[in-house]
Design a protein around this motif. Structure first.
Motif, short mmCIF file in Angstrom:
data_model
loop_
_atom_site.label_atom_id
_atom_site.label_comp_id
_atom_site.label_asym_id
_atom_site.label_seq_id
_atom_site.Cartn_x
_atom_site.Cartn_y
_atom_site.Cartn_z
N MET A 193 -13.66 -24.20 -37.88
CA MET A 193 -13.99 -25.18 -36.85
C MET A 193 -15.16 -24.67 -36.01
O MET A 193 -16.12 -25.39 -35.76
N LEU B 209 -18.49 -24.77 -37.83
CA LEU B 209 -18.98 -26.14 -37.96
C LEU B 209 -19.55 -26.66 -36.64
O LEU B 209 -20.60 -27.30 -36.63
N LEU C 111 -23.26 -27.96 -35.95
CA LEU C 111 -23.53 -29.33 -35.52
C LEU C 111 -24.47 -29.38 -34.32
O LEU C 111 -25.38 -30.19 -34.26
N ASP D 222 -12.23 -33.36 -30.92
CA ASP D 222 -12.76 -34.72 -30.85
C ASP D 222 -13.40 -35.02 -29.50
O ASP D 222 -14.55 -35.44 -29.42
N ILE E 238 -16.46 -32.85 -28.72
CA ILE E 238 -17.66 -33.27 -29.47
C ILE E 238 -18.24 -34.53 -28.84
O ILE E 238 -19.45 -34.66 -28.66
N TRP F 198 -21.67 -40.90 -35.75
CA TRP F 198 -22.01 -39.47 -35.79
C TRP F 198 -20.85 -38.65 -35.21
O TRP F 198 -20.41 -37.66 -35.80
N VAL F 199 -20.34 -39.09 -34.08
CA VAL F 199 -19.22 -38.38 -33.44
C VAL F 199 -18.01 -38.37 -34.36
O VAL F 199 -17.35 -37.35 -34.56
N ALA G 47 -18.47 -36.04 -37.24
CA ALA G 47 -18.37 -34.64 -36.82
C ALA G 47 -16.91 -34.25 -36.58
O ALA G 47 -16.45 -33.20 -37.03
N ALA G 48 -16.17 -35.16 -35.91
CA ALA G 48 -14.76 -34.87 -35.63
C ALA G 48 -13.97 -34.78 -36.93
O ALA G 48 -13.12 -33.89 -37.10
N ALA H 258 -15.12 -33.97 -39.87
CA ALA H 258 -15.48 -32.75 -40.59
C ALA H 258 -14.73 -31.54 -40.03
O ALA H 258 -14.24 -30.70 -40.78
N THR H 259 -14.60 -31.47 -38.68
CA THR H 259 -13.87 -30.32 -38.12
C THR H 259 -12.41 -30.36 -38.55
O THR H 259 -11.84 -29.33 -38.89
#
Lengths: 298, 534
Positions: free
Chosen positions: A153, A156, A160, A209, A212, B477-478, B481-482, B484-485
């Protein structure tokens, strides 16, 4: 009727130090509790059967003081005896008896215990046996898995955002989101099992979540800092509150029904998500603000 | 004509996937694999094709290593495996050739007798004069594979549907055999695994005034074909039809040997009419007089115990006498009870495990009663439904607009439904951890839909399609990304051997993928149709 409105927080009233102080205090407290556990018990949490090894029997009896009867039924004293609610029996009471693994457990240890339970007039509902060597192996594998998940995590997140401080902010709050529930588990007496490990991993997924979302809003969108934060907050707080609602309901319903695993997952996630609200909108925001106004300028 | 399809392909894809899941969940042909002797509807648990794991169905899981030691990188020097096994076994007091295995492909020599210690094995290898790289605990790959086959055979023979056996490797490199049998208690499963029932036929004959026994007239390996236990059509009792092997590379075939033995012990003369019966008394071990004769008898011996004794049909005895029986080699092993016949058939087919499962030492077992499993199934359904209601309630409170909130909830439910469809399609047994994964999926799913809705509706009304699309892309995009994590965080667990956790991880990842690829784009389309002015 209640309307959920995410409140606007006036961040300008507080300095970065003030904002970060609260989540850091919680983090330090949680680490202290875990450290204390290591000193007192030799392990960072209350390890469940899967990680210590031993035999666990779930037995039901026709009536009377079952716990008392259990104490005398076995030729070895149980390490723990607790009663849980269950529909399985008319009396609605099931006793969970745990025997920790020791060096010299005889052959057929679990079968012996089951025989003794039967001889004492109990109905055996479930038997779990975990050997000590297998348990330590599981513990190592689980630790390795959580570490690898966290590391993956982190890598990544850095990939990002490609900037140090905002990425660090995400990783730091995810770390705190993990540590606070573990400390809470110790205080609430929830055992570390494979199921609770699953819950901790879910926290990694959930908590990242909202972090990000916040970073994206501040770093990748146009707009003034406070406006970006409040925009991300409106969405992020809704998200987290929805999840907390689901988890609180799950925890309550599961504890009514005595489904221990789902109850534990619900409790841990509720705590983790509350920690996440605090960490995202205090710790992460303060780090981002420092980065935006001072870090970039330097 | 094509334009509406092109416009709404994301929604259509979601509909197709949901329909596909319905087929997988309820359609015939996707149900659990029935065990032999069971029809498809019996194997099904409930109205759907879903299979339930031990948590939710009750049953037993046993995980144990195979006991034994293996010498690796052995210099076999071109000797035949049999010769090597003989040489090593000769140096071990407590093991026979049967317990020593030689696998030339792996250059390995193994001992599977649990009483042999590592140092004894080391000494025997040294004494037999074979150079080797090292000794490790456990057995060879070949033996593990064979053991798995035998266990699978036992599970199938016993008619246990949904039972499974697999090999798992721990983080330290040790191999374990993992056996899961739904609906059976711990002791039953262990008995099934541990019984090393050996079946043989002895001949009891009169020797002067006493009785002598010729042991092993037929042994396990002599049987070519083993039928299923069959209820006898005349009177009580049951039998297992078998065929004795009548060919052999060197020397006499088992069928011919057995035929000769039967003839030599005087069966053809003894059994001439219906009145000639076997008078073997299993308590005294003596042949008693029946109708004035003390006839020789066949003894069915299981695990060294005489289960049944019988004489011989006069026709069969004649065939044996003239030597024509061995051409077919057909024969029936009769027993008093059907269950016994079943057991014998099982023992003959599946037989003993090539190596012992070390269940009480290094093993792990757990078992859950069927009633508890069934309760947990109901409970987890209720818990799941109530959690979804909680999410729905929050979403309604936040948006106060059914146009936004309702599709959100429907989409999240479609996601779970699709996942259930996948579970049915893959035949993956649902466990509590998987249910937790489902609830996690609803949670993350709705989170992402909230991101989409907020993003799209931020900064005033959405009037045009271009505005909508650009905002939707930003939101994605968010979400990407979420997702993928989450996938990265869960992937180590999918492969590590951590029992229930891998199911949880697999379904969380699957849910995230379905969400990002299918349901969330579809929600975007739905929202666009509802919000934009066309």
């Amino acid at each position: 009727m209640v309307v959920i409105e995410v409140p606007e927080v006036n961040y300008t009233d507080y300095s970065n130090r003030q904002l970060a102080a609260v989540p850091l205090a919680f983090l330090v407290l949680a680490l202290a509790i875990i450290g204390g556990w290591v000193v007192a018990t030799g392990a960072p949490a209350n390890m469940g059967l899967e990680f210590t090894g031993g035999v666990e029997l779930r037995v039901a009896a026709d009536g009377g003081d079952v716990e008392q009867q259990v104490q005398t039924a076995f030729d070895r004293e149980p390490d723990s005896v607790r009663t849980i609610l269950s529909d399985d029996v008319d009396e609605g009471r099931v006793v969970v008896v745990t025997f920790q693994a020791t060096e010299n457990d005889p052959e057929g240890f679990a079968s012996n215990l089951q025989d003794q339970a039967d001889a004492a007039g109990f109905t055996t509902l479930a038997v779990d046996q975990v050997s000590a060597s297998f348990a330590s192996d599981t513990a190592r594998t689980a630790l390795f898995g959580v570490a690898l998940a966290f590391l993956g995590m982190s890598v990544l997140v850095f990939a990002l955002f490609r900037t140090f401080v905002p990425s660090l902010a995400v990783v730091a709050s995810a770390f705190s989101d993990l540590v606070i529930p573990i400390a809470a588990m110790n205080l609430l007496g929830i055992e570390m099992t494979l199921g609770t490990i699953a819950a901790l991993l879910m926290i990694i997924g959930y908590s990242v979540d909202s972090d990000i979302l916040l970073n994206d809003s501040v770093l990748r969108r146009t707009g003034e800092f406070y406006e970006s934060v409040s925009r991300a907050m409106r969405t992020g707080v809704t998200m987290t509150l929805t999840s907390i609602a689901a988890m609180v309901v799950m925890a309550i319903v599961a504890s009514v029904f005595g489904v221990g695993l789902l109850r534990d997952i619900g409790i841990i996630l509720s705590i983790g998500l509350c920690a996440d609200l605090m960490n995202t909108y205090l710790l992460n925001v303060s780090l981002l603000r420092w980065y935006k106004f001072e870090g970039v300028a330097r | 004509m094509l334009e509406p399809i092109k416009e709404n392909w994301r929604i259509l894809l979601l509909v197709v996937v949901v329909l596909g899941s319905t087929v997988a969940l309820f359609g015939p042909g996707f149900g659990p694999e029935p065990a032999p002797g069971e029809n498809a509807s019996e194997a099904q648990q409930g109205i759907t094709n879903l299979q339930y794991g031990l948590d939710l169905a009750g049953g037993t899981r046993v995980r144990a290593p195979l006991s034994g030691y293996t010498a690796t990188d052995v210099a076999l020097g071109g000797e035949s495996p049999e010769a090597v096994a003989d040489a090593v076994a000769a140096e071990l007091d407590n093991a026979s050739t049967r317990n020593v295995g030689v696998v030339p492909d792996e250059s390995a020599v193994e001992v599977t007798d649990p009483t042999v210690t590592e140092s004894q094995f080391r000494a025997a290898m040294d004494a037999a004069g074979y150079e080797y790289g090292g000794i490790r605990s456990g057995v060879t790959q070949e033996t593990r594979d064979e053991t798995m086959n035998v266990i699978q055979g036992k599970i199938n023979e016993a008619g246990l549907s949904g039972g499974s056996v697999q090999q798992v490797q721990s983080i330290t490199g040790e191999y374990f055999i993992l056996v899961e049998v739904p609906g059976q208690g711990r002791q039953e499963v262990i008995d099934l695994l541990e019984e090393r029932g050996t079946v043989r036929i002895d001949i009891a004959y009169t020797d002067g005034n006493g009785t002598a026994v010729q042991e092993g007239a037929l042994i396990q390996g002599d049987f070519d074909e083993i039928g299923t236990a069959t209820q006898s059509d005349r009177g009580p009792g049951a039998y297992v039809p078998v065929t004795v092997r009548n060919s052999d590379d060197d020397g006499q075939s088992p069928a011919h040997a057995f035929q000769d033995a039967v003839a030599q012990r005087g069966f053809p003369d003894a059994y001439e009419t219906q009145a000639d019966q076997c008078g073997y008394n299993s308590e005294t071990g003596e042949i008693e007089e029946v109708n004035g004769d003390r006839n020789p008898c066949l003894l069915l011996v299981v695990d060294g115990e005489v289960i049944n004794s019988f004489g011989m049909d006069s026709g069969l005895a004649d065939d044996m006498g003239t030597g024509s029986w061995a051409e077919t080699g057909r024969f029936r092993l009769t027993t008093g009870e059907f269950a016994e016949a079943q057991q014998i058939s099982l023992n003959l087919r599946a037989g003993a495990l090539p190596a012992d499962l070390d269940i009480s030492g290094e093993g792990t077992s757990s078992s859950i009663s069927a009633s508890q499993g069934e309760n947990f199934r109901t409970y987890s359904l209720i818990i799941g439904v109530l959690s979804v209601f909680a999410v729905a309630g929050m979403v309604f409170l936040r948006y106060r607009e059914p146009r936004v909130a309702l599709p959100m909830i429907v989409t999240a439910l479609a996601e779970v439904y699709t996942l259930l469809g996948f579970a049915a399609l893959l035949g993956y047994p649902l466990e509590l951890a998987v249910i937790a994964g489902f609830i996690a999926v609803v949670g993350t799913g709705v989170d992402d839909l909230v991101i989409i809705a907020d993003q799209v509706m931020s900064e005033g009304d959405v009037s045009s399609r271009t505005v909508f699309d650009s905002r939707f892309r930003q939101a994605f995009w968010v979400i990407g990304a979420a997702a993928a994590t989450t996938i990265i965080a869960m992937s180590p667990l999918m492969v590590l051997s951590l029992g229930d956790l891998s199911g949880f991880a697999i379904f969380t990842v699957l849910g995230v993928l379905i969400g990002v690829l299918i349901t969330r784009p579809a929600y975007g389309d739905i929202l666009r149709r509802l919000l934009t002015v066309r």
